[in-house]
Design an enzyme around this catalytic site. Structure first.
Site, PDB file in Angstrom:
ATOM      1  N   ASN A 268     -12.549 -17.551 -34.221  1.00  0.00           N
ATOM      2  CA  ASN A 268     -11.588 -18.051 -35.199  1.00  0.00           C
ATOM      3  C   ASN A 268     -10.256 -18.168 -34.479  1.00  0.00           C
ATOM      4  OD1 ASN A 268      -9.456 -18.166 -37.133  1.00  0.00           O
ATOM      5  ND2 ASN A 268     -10.860 -17.435 -38.720  1.00  0.00           N
TER       6      ASN A 268
ATOM      7  N   GLU B 278     -11.080 -22.237 -38.413  1.00  0.00           N
ATOM      8  CA  GLU B 278      -9.659 -22.408 -38.727  1.00  0.00           C
ATOM      9  C   GLU B 278      -8.960 -23.252 -37.668  1.00  0.00           C
ATOM     10  OE1 GLU B 278      -7.215 -19.683 -41.297  1.00  0.00           O
ATOM     11  OE2 GLU B 278      -8.355 -18.196 -40.160  1.00  0.00           O
TER      12      GLU B 278
ATOM     13  N   ASP C 172     -16.886 -16.911 -38.755  1.00  0.00           N
ATOM     14  CA  ASP C 172     -16.083 -15.970 -39.527  1.00  0.00           C
ATOM     15  C   ASP C 172     -16.677 -15.924 -40.933  1.00  0.00           C
ATOM     16  OD1 ASP C 172     -14.233 -14.557 -40.982  1.00  0.00           O
ATOM     17  OD2 ASP C 172     -12.508 -15.793 -40.419  1.00  0.00           O
TER      18      ASP C 172
ATOM     19  N   ASN D 148     -15.978 -13.628 -43.214  1.00  0.00           N
ATOM     20  CA  ASN D 148     -15.086 -12.982 -44.175  1.00  0.00           C
ATOM     21  C   ASN D 148     -15.821 -11.956 -45.024  1.00  0.00           C
ATOM     22  OD1 ASN D 148     -12.280 -13.688 -43.992  1.00  0.00           O
ATOM     23  ND2 ASN D 148     -12.841 -15.799 -44.488  1.00  0.00           N
TER      24      ASN D 148
ATOM     25  N   ASP E 113     -16.524 -11.225 -38.066  1.00  0.00           N
ATOM     26  CA  ASP E 113     -17.092 -12.329 -37.289  1.00  0.00           C
ATOM     27  C   ASP E 113     -18.500 -11.912 -36.851  1.00  0.00           C
ATOM     28  OD1 ASP E 113     -14.518 -14.137 -36.767  1.00  0.00           O
ATOM     29  OD2 ASP E 113     -13.961 -12.027 -36.556  1.00  0.00           O
TER      30      ASP E 113
ATOM     31  N   ASP F  99      -5.585 -13.791 -34.495  1.00  0.00           N
ATOM     32  CA  ASP F  99      -5.799 -12.466 -35.062  1.00  0.00           C
ATOM     33  C   ASP F  99      -7.275 -12.058 -34.995  1.00  0.00           C
ATOM     34  OD1 ASP F  99      -6.354 -14.468 -36.878  1.00  0.00           O
ATOM     35  OD2 ASP F  99      -5.073 -13.689 -38.474  1.00  0.00           O
ATOM     36  N   HIS F 100      -8.141 -12.961 -34.539  1.00  0.00           N
ATOM     37  CA  HIS F 100      -9.537 -12.660 -34.247  1.00  0.00           C
ATOM     38  C   HIS F 100      -9.732 -12.666 -32.728  1.00  0.00           C
ATOM     39  CE1 HIS F 100     -11.211 -13.718 -38.384  1.00  0.00           C
ATOM     40  NE2 HIS F 100      -9.978 -14.189 -38.445  1.00  0.00           N
TER      41      HIS F 100
END
Length: 261
Positions: free
Chosen positions: A7, A34, A149, A151, A222, A251-252
């Site tokens: 991501n 993303e 991802d 989530n 993930d 941030d991943h």
């Protein structure tokens, strides 16, 4: 064949971080989430000049998924079946051709917050569509990797502070049950089996705020799910935490699997 998910949290904002990671990753195929770009604005030529085949399913400003591959791609499809009215760019499939052909199902599953509410309803409905598509993919009896991802925080050990997530759509019982219904079709959680007895982590996401990275206050959202035929080819898995050292990191961090394919 090394297959990764990352991501990137905005491909144009983090193009250098992505380029640097790709240069040292030895990956054969990468699924991005993303990308936050329409197809026409994706920096395709930048990656093609580096030897990557590029397939995108983009959307302006948010969402968007892409595949970068060093190997030939066939039968590329975009969008998760089951809802013709769904306009969000969250799903892409392709067959990557190495020594063995492997079907790739790349996804960016809805966040679902705030929950309850329409966004959470959409998340659960999307997961049911994914379960149905997973059933079809398993019926093909070819090696399949479903990755991205999700989530979803599957278990308390997948969060440094599980108590902080009890009201979050990523960790609600209904979300975790929907994820289990998918995994229990016959998929192997490639990251979890690398250390099945771990009581904490590993993590793949750390918030930018409140020193989460320095305190290792992360979560695992993930995932790479392997069909039985892909699991038979499993060599190793890994998480590239060093990618967080980039100047403008996501941030991943990337998560990957290597198959004998």
């Amino acid at each position: 064949m090394k297959i990764a998910t990352f991501n990137i949290n905005g491909v144009k904002a983090r193009i250098q971080a992505l380029t640097d990671w790709l240069a040292g990753s030895a990956a054969d195929l990468v699924v991005l989430q993303e990308i936050k770009s329409v197809d026409e604005a994706f920096p395709r030529s930048h990656f093609e000049d580096l030897g990557w085949t590029v397939e995108t399913h983009g959307q302006k400003g948010f969402n968007g998924v892409a595949i970068l591959s060093r190997l030939p791609l066939e039968d590329v499809t975009r969008g998760l079946p089951g809802d013709d009215a769904d306009e969000q760019a969250r799903y892409i499939e392709a067959t990557v051709v190495g020594a063995t052909a492997v079907r790739i199902a790349g996804l960016y599953l809805p966040n679902g917050n705030p929950a309850p509410g329409p966004k959470y309803d959409y998340k659960l409905a999307w997961m049911e569509r994914l379960r149905q598509r997973g059933e079809e993919l398993l019926a093909s009896e070819m090696p399949v990797v479903m990755l991205g991802d999700f989530n979803i925080i599957p278990e308390p050990r997948d969060a440094a502070r599980p108590q902080a997530w009890t009201e979050d759509a990523l960790f609600l019982p209904e979300s975790r049950a929907a994820f289990r219904r998918i995994v229990n079709q016959g998929w192997t959680d490639a990251v979890r089996i690398r250390d099945p007895w771990s009581s904490r982590g590993p993590f793949t996401f750390w918030d930018y705020q409140a020193g989460s990275w320095s305190r290792d206050d992360g979560i695992r959202i993930d995932h790479l799910l392997l069909s039985p035929q892909a699991a038979d080819l499993l060599v190793e898995t890994g998480i590239d935490k060093e990618a967080r050292a980039a100047e403008k990191p996501s941030d991943h961090v990337p998560v990957w699997v290597r198959l004998a394919a």
